[in-house]
Each structure stands twice: as structure tokens, then as C-alpha cells.
Design a protein around this motif. Structure first.
Motif, PDB file in Angstrom:
ATOM      1  N   ALA A 165       0.728  -1.125   0.135  1.00 45.85           N
ATOM      2  CA  ALA A 165       0.202  -0.113  -0.023  1.00 45.85           C
ATOM      3  C   ALA A 165       0.868   1.373   0.096  1.00 45.85           C
ATOM      4  N   LEU A 166       1.787   1.216   0.641  1.00 44.07           N
ATOM      5  CA  LEU A 166       2.794   2.416   0.764  1.00 44.07           C
ATOM      6  C   LEU A 166       3.508   2.841  -0.265  1.00 44.07           C
ATOM      7  N   ARG A 167       3.674   1.707  -1.230  1.00 47.01           N
ATOM      8  CA  ARG A 167       4.406   1.564  -2.482  1.00 47.01           C
ATOM      9  C   ARG A 167       3.736   1.869  -3.477  1.00 47.01           C
ATOM     10  N   GLU A 168       2.636   1.405  -3.769  1.00 45.46           N
ATOM     11  CA  GLU A 168       1.522   2.008  -4.613  1.00 45.46           C
ATOM     12  C   GLU A 168       0.964   3.416  -4.550  1.00 45.46           C
ATOM     13  N   HIS A 169       0.668   3.538  -3.417  1.00 44.61           N
ATOM     14  CA  HIS A 169       0.091   4.800  -3.214  1.00 44.61           C
ATOM     15  C   HIS A 169       0.867   6.001  -2.984  1.00 44.61           C
ATOM     16  N   LEU A 170       1.975   5.905  -2.258  1.00 41.81           N
ATOM     17  CA  LEU A 170       2.930   6.923  -1.948  1.00 41.81           C
ATOM     18  C   LEU A 170       4.271   6.907  -2.649  1.00 41.81           C
ATOM     19  N   GLY A 171       4.544   5.790  -3.289  1.00 42.26           N
ATOM     20  CA  GLY A 171       6.143   5.658  -3.478  1.00 42.26           C
ATOM     21  C   GLY A 171       7.196   5.437  -2.770  1.00 42.26           C
ATOM     22  N   VAL A 172       6.538   5.053  -1.403  1.00 45.91           N
ATOM     23  CA  VAL A 172       7.510   4.722  -0.315  1.00 45.91           C
ATOM     24  C   VAL A 172       7.901   3.455  -0.017  1.00 45.91           C
ATOM     25  N   SER A 173       8.992   2.836   0.091  1.00 48.62           N
ATOM     26  CA  SER A 173       9.434   1.679   0.299  1.00 48.62           C
ATOM     27  C   SER A 173      10.500   1.726   1.448  1.00 48.62           C
ATOM     28  N   GLY A 174      10.710   0.346   2.009  1.00 48.47           N
ATOM     29  CA  GLY A 174      11.879   0.002   3.014  1.00 48.47           C
ATOM     30  C   GLY A 174      11.365   0.591   4.324  1.00 48.47           C
ATOM     31  N   ARG A 175      10.183   0.338   4.751  1.00 50.63           N
ATOM     32  CA  ARG A 175       9.800   0.444   5.893  1.00 50.63           C
ATOM     33  C   ARG A 175       9.172  -0.464   6.677  1.00 50.63           C
ATOM     34  N   SER A 176       8.942  -0.545   7.835  1.00 51.46           N
ATOM     35  CA  SER A 176       8.412  -1.593   8.525  1.00 51.46           C
ATOM     36  C   SER A 176       7.220  -1.212   9.610  1.00 51.46           C
ATOM     37  N   PRO A 177       5.839  -0.629   8.964  1.00 50.69           N
ATOM     38  CA  PRO A 177       5.092  -0.097   9.796  1.00 50.69           C
ATOM     39  C   PRO A 177       4.483  -1.420  10.976  1.00 50.69           C
ATOM     40  N   GLU A 178       4.270  -0.670  11.999  1.00 49.50           N
ATOM     41  CA  GLU A 178       3.592  -1.422  13.114  1.00 49.50           C
ATOM     42  C   GLU A 178       2.199  -1.625  13.140  1.00 49.50           C
ATOM     43  N   GLN A 179       1.693  -2.665  13.286  1.00 52.39           N
ATOM     44  CA  GLN A 179       0.358  -2.821  13.653  1.00 52.39           C
ATOM     45  C   GLN A 179      -0.222  -2.143  14.843  1.00 52.39           C
ATOM     46  N   LEU A 180      -1.417  -1.201  14.544  1.00 52.14           N
ATOM     47  CA  LEU A 180      -1.991  -0.515  15.456  1.00 52.14           C
ATOM     48  C   LEU A 180      -2.989  -1.069  16.236  1.00 52.14           C
ATOM     49  N   ARG A 181      -4.107  -1.299  15.322  1.00 54.19           N
ATOM     50  CA  ARG A 181      -5.477  -2.132  15.978  1.00 54.19           C
ATOM     51  C   ARG A 181      -6.437  -2.379  14.534  1.00 54.19           C
ATOM     52  N   VAL A 182      -7.399  -3.122  15.007  1.00 51.86           N
ATOM     53  CA  VAL A 182      -8.439  -3.529  13.912  1.00 51.86           C
ATOM     54  C   VAL A 182      -9.580  -2.494  14.185  1.00 51.86           C
ATOM     55  N   PHE A 183     -10.017  -2.104  12.955  1.00 53.40           N
ATOM     56  CA  PHE A 183     -11.117  -1.167  12.932  1.00 53.40           C
ATOM     57  C   PHE A 183     -12.307  -2.214  12.351  1.00 53.40           C
ATOM     58  N   ASP A 184     -13.469  -2.313  13.181  1.00 54.44           N
ATOM     59  CA  ASP A 184     -14.344  -3.692  12.706  1.00 54.44           C
ATOM     60  C   ASP A 184     -15.664  -3.138  12.549  1.00 54.44           C
ATOM     61  N   ASP A 185     -15.996  -1.563  12.641  1.00 49.80           N
ATOM     62  CA  ASP A 185     -17.493  -1.272  12.652  1.00 49.80           C
ATOM     63  C   ASP A 185     -18.017  -1.870  11.309  1.00 49.80           C
ATOM     64  N   PRO A 186     -19.103  -2.664  11.416  1.00 47.57           N
ATOM     65  CA  PRO A 186     -19.639  -3.140  10.322  1.00 47.57           C
ATOM     66  C   PRO A 186     -20.077  -2.309   9.398  1.00 47.57           C
ATOM     67  N   ASP A 240       3.678   4.320  11.543  1.00 47.52           N
ATOM     68  CA  ASP A 240       4.927   4.211  11.234  1.00 47.52           C
ATOM     69  C   ASP A 240       5.245   5.931  11.301  1.00 47.52           C
ATOM     70  N   LEU A 241       6.591   6.310  11.654  1.00 47.39           N
ATOM     71  CA  LEU A 241       7.091   7.642  11.600  1.00 47.39           C
ATOM     72  C   LEU A 241       8.244   7.639  11.002  1.00 47.39           C
ATOM     73  N   VAL A 242       8.395   8.605   9.952  1.00 48.83           N
ATOM     74  CA  VAL A 242       9.410   8.856   9.165  1.00 48.83           C
ATOM     75  C   VAL A 242       9.897  10.126   9.128  1.00 48.83           C
ATOM     76  N   ASP A 243      11.263  10.405   8.505  1.00 50.48           N
ATOM     77  CA  ASP A 243      11.558  11.772   8.337  1.00 50.48           C
ATOM     78  C   ASP A 243      10.891  12.180   7.098  1.00 50.48           C
ATOM     79  N   ALA A 244      10.546  13.580   6.986  1.00 49.57           N
ATOM     80  CA  ALA A 244       9.699  13.931   5.956  1.00 49.57           C
ATOM     81  C   ALA A 244      10.572  13.881   4.708  1.00 49.57           C
ATOM     82  N   GLU A 245      11.974  13.892   4.769  1.00 50.74           N
ATOM     83  CA  GLU A 245      12.724  13.756   3.498  1.00 50.74           C
ATOM     84  C   GLU A 245      12.632  12.393   2.712  1.00 50.74           C
ATOM     85  N   MET A 246      12.077  11.564   3.621  1.00 44.75           N
ATOM     86  CA  MET A 246      11.794  10.004   2.888  1.00 44.75           C
ATOM     87  C   MET A 246      10.627  10.235   2.118  1.00 44.75           C
TER      88      MET A 246
END
Length: 228
Positions: free
Chosen positions: A67-88, A103-109
Motif C-alpha cells: 500500500a505504501l509503495r503503490e499509493h505513496l511511492g515509499v518503500s523500505g519501511r516496517s509499519p507497526e500494527q496499530l489496531r483493528v477497525f471493525d465497525d460493520p 509508522d513515523l518517518v523523516d519528511a525527506e523520505m
């Protein structure tokens, strides 16, 4: 094929789709921001977090990276699972469970032209992405309350002023200088170097200590005296 005691297989039960969404946070102009994109297809033109449906042969982590690669062109990260959103009712296309990541990144990335918004003044987003941004911001802020620069945005060495500036940007407001320094110095040690070329006298550089190591109010590890 497996079947339960009623003779039904997994395919006989209604099941939701699973998606991932990533709150990629960064600091822009002294404030915590989130990276966004404008959707195509369903909800076209609406601002949203980068996200995607999880493929049948794909892990959640792999889907988040895609998702990061296709929508933002960002790669090489390791996003952390936050929580599940499950409202039907969270997605009008059907029953969709969304596993939010952060994930928290430097703006230059971020690629040039990436659209961002301040998390505390975020525009209305698609689906329940507003709630995801709020949860991601609180998660990152909680980590910064516990210790200095947990994502390592400042690099190997930094001044106390640079560190305080980062924490004020992430936490969303000014911090008392003396209180802040007393708190963070327990997790820092001096590098023995200084930063020159700034206004005033050269500023001492610090680095984060290894996890579990605490230092005194001057950023030095307390000496240990042996017992006999």
C-alpha cells in the motif's frame, strides 16, 4: 476438505474482506503530519490513508508495504500494527475489517509532492480514516512521552535543543525546558562532540543509550563501586 459437525465448510460461512491502512506520520513545519493520497475508483477524489485489500497469499505486513509503495511511492519501511477497525458499517461496499498500521518517518523520505495534513487539523477522510489518524497520533505521542526520539528521526547524535524541538512538534505544544531535560537525560549519554556553527557557544551532542541503561542528570552512567 474440512467440514464442521453440520457438514459445512469455511466457504459456506459469510466472511468479511480484510484490508490494511497505513498512517505514515512525519514532522512538517514543526507539527505532526500524516501522509495522504487521493483515491481513485470507489470514493474517487477523497483524501485517504494509503491502503489495500489483503491478497489471499499475502501477509498483513506485506500488504501494508505494498500500500505504501503503490499509493505513496515509499518503500523500505516496517509499519507497526496499530489496531483493528471493525465497525460493520465502516465501508459501504460490504463487510471489511481494516487492520491499521502506523509508522513515523523523516519528511525527506516522502517523494516530492506527497500531500500531508497536520494530524490535529486533519480534513475529513474516507471511511473511518479520521479515527485511524487520531489513534496513530496518540500511539506515537505516547512513545515520545516515554523516551527520547524513539523512531530515531534525529540520527546518531543531536543537541538537546534539537531533541526538544522534535518532541514539541510530535506532542503538539511547548514543553518546559528544565522538566524536559531532566526527563530525557536519564536516557541519553554525551558523545564527547559538539555542534558548531550555531548561534551562541557550541552545543553538546548526545545519543540515546541502549535499552535498559539509565544515566544521571548530566547524561553520564553512574559509577558502580564493588562490594567486598
Amino acid at each position: 476438505m474440512w467440514r464442521d459437525e453440520t457438514g459445512r465448510s469455511l466457504a459456506d460461512y459469510p466472511h468479511p474482506s480484510v484490508a490494511v491502512d497505513v498512517a505514515l506520520l512525519t514532522v512538517v513545519d514543526g507539527a505532526l503530519h500524516v501522509a495522504l493520497h487521493r483515491r481513485a475508483g470507489h470514493a474517487a477524489g477523497e483524501l485517504a490513508l494509503p491502503g489495500t485489500f489483503v491478497r489471499i497469499d499475502e501477509t498483513l505486513a506485506a500488504a501494508a508495504l505494498r500500500a505504501l509503495r503503490e499509493h505513496l511511492g515509499v518503500s523500505g519501511r516496517s509499519p507497526e500494527q496499530l489496531r483493528v477497525f471493525d465497525d460493520p458499517a465502516r465501508d459501504d461496499r460490504g463487510r471489511v475489517l481494516a487492520v491499521a498500521h502506523v509508522d513515523l518517518v523523516d519528511a525527506e523520505m516522502l517523494p516530492t509532492g506527497t500531500e500531508t495534513a497536520a494530524v490535529d487539523r486533519c480534513p475529513t477522510l474516507a471511511f473511518d480514516h479520521d479515527a485511524m489518524v487520531a489513534a496513530a497520533a496518540e500511539h506515537v505521542r505516547a512513545r515520545h512521552r516515554r523516551g527520547p526520539d524513539p523512531a530515531g528521526l534525529l540520527g546518531r547524535a543531536f543537541t538537546l535543543a534539537e531533541l526538544q524541538g522534535l518532541h514539541e512538534a510530535v506532542l503538539g505544544g511547548p514543553l518546559p525546558k528544565d522538566t524536559f531535560r531532566r526527563h530525557v537525560l536519564a536516557h541519553l549519554e554525551p558523545t564527547g562532540e559538539v555542534r558548531t556553527g550555531t548561534v551562541g557557544k557550541p552545543a553538546r551532542l548526545y545519543r540515546r543509550t541502549a535499552p535498559g541503561v539509565r544515566t544521571n542528570a548530566h547524561g553520564h552512567q553512574p559509577s558502580r563501586r564493588g562490594t567486598h
